[in-house]
Write a protein that holds these residues in place. Structure first.
Motif, PDB file in Angstrom:
ATOM      1  N   ALA A  60      28.395  39.920  33.027  1.00 19.72           N
ATOM      2  CA  ALA A  60      29.045  40.159  34.278  1.00 19.72           C
ATOM      3  C   ALA A  60      28.113  40.643  35.292  1.00 19.72           C
ATOM      4  O   ALA A  60      28.121  40.531  36.383  1.00 19.72           O
ATOM      5  CB  ALA A  60      30.133  41.436  33.969  1.00 19.72           C
ATOM      6  N   GLU A 123      39.054  44.310  35.358  1.00 14.41           N
ATOM      7  CA  GLU A 123      37.924  43.458  34.655  1.00 14.41           C
ATOM      8  C   GLU A 123      38.372  42.764  33.524  1.00 14.41           C
ATOM      9  O   GLU A 123      37.586  41.640  32.822  1.00 14.41           O
ATOM     10  CB  GLU A 123      36.573  44.000  34.553  1.00 14.41           C
ATOM     11  CG  GLU A 123      35.563  44.398  35.816  1.00 14.41           C
ATOM     12  CD  GLU A 123      34.611  44.007  35.768  1.00 14.41           C
ATOM     13  OE1 GLU A 123      34.128  43.263  34.483  1.00 14.41           O
ATOM     14  OE2 GLU A 123      33.791  44.430  36.673  1.00 14.41           O
ATOM     15  N   ARG A 184      36.788  37.048  33.399  1.00 12.74           N
ATOM     16  CA  ARG A 184      36.590  38.130  34.175  1.00 12.74           C
ATOM     17  C   ARG A 184      37.627  38.450  35.187  1.00 12.74           C
ATOM     18  O   ARG A 184      37.691  37.541  35.890  1.00 12.74           O
ATOM     19  CB  ARG A 184      35.199  37.977  34.589  1.00 12.74           C
ATOM     20  CG  ARG A 184      34.656  39.459  35.207  1.00 12.74           C
ATOM     21  CD  ARG A 184      33.221  39.439  35.824  1.00 12.74           C
ATOM     22  NE  ARG A 184      32.773  40.682  36.284  1.00 12.74           N
ATOM     23  CZ  ARG A 184      31.832  41.047  37.192  1.00 12.74           C
ATOM     24  NH1 ARG A 184      31.208  39.836  37.688  1.00 12.74           N
ATOM     25  NH2 ARG A 184      31.438  41.971  37.595  1.00 12.74           N
ATOM     26  N   HIS A 185      38.125  39.667  35.408  1.00 16.70           N
ATOM     27  CA  HIS A 185      39.180  40.058  36.232  1.00 16.70           C
ATOM     28  C   HIS A 185      40.546  39.270  35.836  1.00 16.70           C
ATOM     29  O   HIS A 185      41.264  39.206  36.903  1.00 16.70           O
ATOM     30  CB  HIS A 185      38.765  39.775  37.624  1.00 16.70           C
ATOM     31  CG  HIS A 185      37.387  40.617  37.949  1.00 16.70           C
ATOM     32  ND1 HIS A 185      36.324  40.048  38.376  1.00 16.70           N
ATOM     33  CD2 HIS A 185      37.458  41.938  38.412  1.00 16.70           C
ATOM     34  CE1 HIS A 185      35.631  40.987  38.675  1.00 16.70           C
ATOM     35  NE2 HIS A 185      36.213  42.198  38.591  1.00 16.70           N
TER      36      HIS A 185
END
Length: 367
Positions: A60, A123, A184-185
């Protein structure tokens, strides 16, 4: 004289300064060095959970730094092109400059949505369940359509979808489907989708060709492996059932009685898993999902108490939807919270949900 794009470039440089701030680039570069040292330790994988956390965070951090550096490089290249166009009075180079600026602007548009991800768990991966509501067979078919829509949305973003359990409908579709969206997210995006979705169309299951309204509800919670650290689950409060796997898991679904359904009796929350290789693995994954859902319930309860409000359970039917998808007598998808809408229903059902999600994030932030 070739068109000058200095003002647009100035705007981009201003947006870059803001990106450096909300991405915390200086902090990220320092953190990257620390994580690279940590990830190179020979004993890292002696503790698999910690190793996954380190490698995930490093990925990330590198993603943020790479994104920022690419924007810096892109603005520098566009600036050189703009200066060259001015020196040589070259319309073709000026047009190339404008095209580069357009691409950079779109990248900033996407990146700036990240600034709206302010939730503690935005996240994380997302644990989702779609359940059919009012509308009979049409509602069960609508449940399958929603699953397909979120699959396609996830594919567009490069996210992974894992269907963990599915209960087939009586004639078509599903009465409920449980699935994880990993990326991610993922939860940050999908928070906007939590709620009741309404479909209006000519029913393919009605011999008279009448218009039918049907409903399905999507529940979304953040998922992470260590959710059990947040909540204590008493085994005496659980009912654990095993059953034969079936449904949307594809070739990886077992055909033995290895599927597991866990019911948390005090809350009525149910989680299921049927696509792991053994009953033990299915139970472990179902427990992870239960812990994540219970943790989410506790967080929402605390938030409601702090805000002085009480959340009420809505029926999955008329008057409670967050978004309407109308296919007949006209074509329109409209979000009833942000008021964002699209006349291209097929495009939305094909997974183009980002505009709706972005509009909800902006609406939610404004609230």
């Amino acid at each position: 004289m070739a068109q000058d794009h200095s003002d647009e470039l100035k705007t981009l440089r201003s947006r870059l300064v803001e990106a450096e701030s909300y991405l915390r680039i200086d902090v990220q570069r320092q953190r990257c060095q620390e994580l690279e040292v940590e990830s190179s330790r020979p004993d890292l994988w002696d503790d698999p959970e910690k190793a996954r956390a380190v490698t995930s965070e490093l990925s990330a951090v590198n993603d943020d730094i790479s994104t920022y550096d690419q924007l810096v490089s892109g603005i520098a290249d566009a600036t050189v092109l703009n200066e060259l166009a001015a020196e040589e009075n070259d319309d073709a180079t000026a047009a190339e400059t404008f095209a580069a600026i357009e691409v950079l602007s779109q990248r900033f548009d996407q990146l700036e949505l990240r600034a709206l991800f302010i939730g503690e768990f935005d996240e994380h991966d997302a644990i989702c369940q779609v359940k059919s509501g009012e509308g009979g067979t049409d509602a069960q078919d609508w449940t399958e359509m929603l699953l397909r829509m979120y699959r396609r949305w996830a594919e567009r973003r490069g996210f992974e979808v894992e269907v963990t359990a599915a209960s087939p409908g009586t004639e078509a579709g599903y009465s409920s489907v449980d699935f994880l969206i990993k990326g991610r997210h993922a939860y940050g995006w999908l928070r906007s989708e939590h709620g009741i979705h309404r479909l209006v169309r000519i029913s393919p299951f009605n011999n008279e060709g009448k218009r039918q309204t049907s409903f399905a509800a999507l529940e979304v919670a953040p998922f992470f492996d260590q959710a059990s650290n947040e909540v204590m689950i008493d085994d005496k409060e659980l009912r654990i059932d095993t059953y034969r796997s079936s449904g949307a898991g594809g070739q990886h679904v077992n055909v033995t009685d290895s599927a597991v359904r866990i019911t948390h009796l005090p809350t009525g929350i149910v989680t299921s898993c049927q696509n792991e290789r053994s009953q033990h693995q299915n139970k472990e994954r179902a427990m992870q999902m239960l812990a994540a859902k219970l943790a989410d319930v506790e967080r929402k309860k605390r938030d409601a108490e702090l805000a002085g409000i009480k959340g009420e359970q809505q029926n999955v039917g008329f008057g409670s939807q967050i978004r309407s998808y109308v296919m007949q007598p006209y074509q329109l998808v409209k979000d009833l919270r942000s008021s964002h809408q699209s006349a291209n229903v097929d495009d939305v059902l094909g997974g183009n949900l980002d505009p709706f999600m972005a509009a909800w994030l902006q609406w939610s932030r404004a609230q």
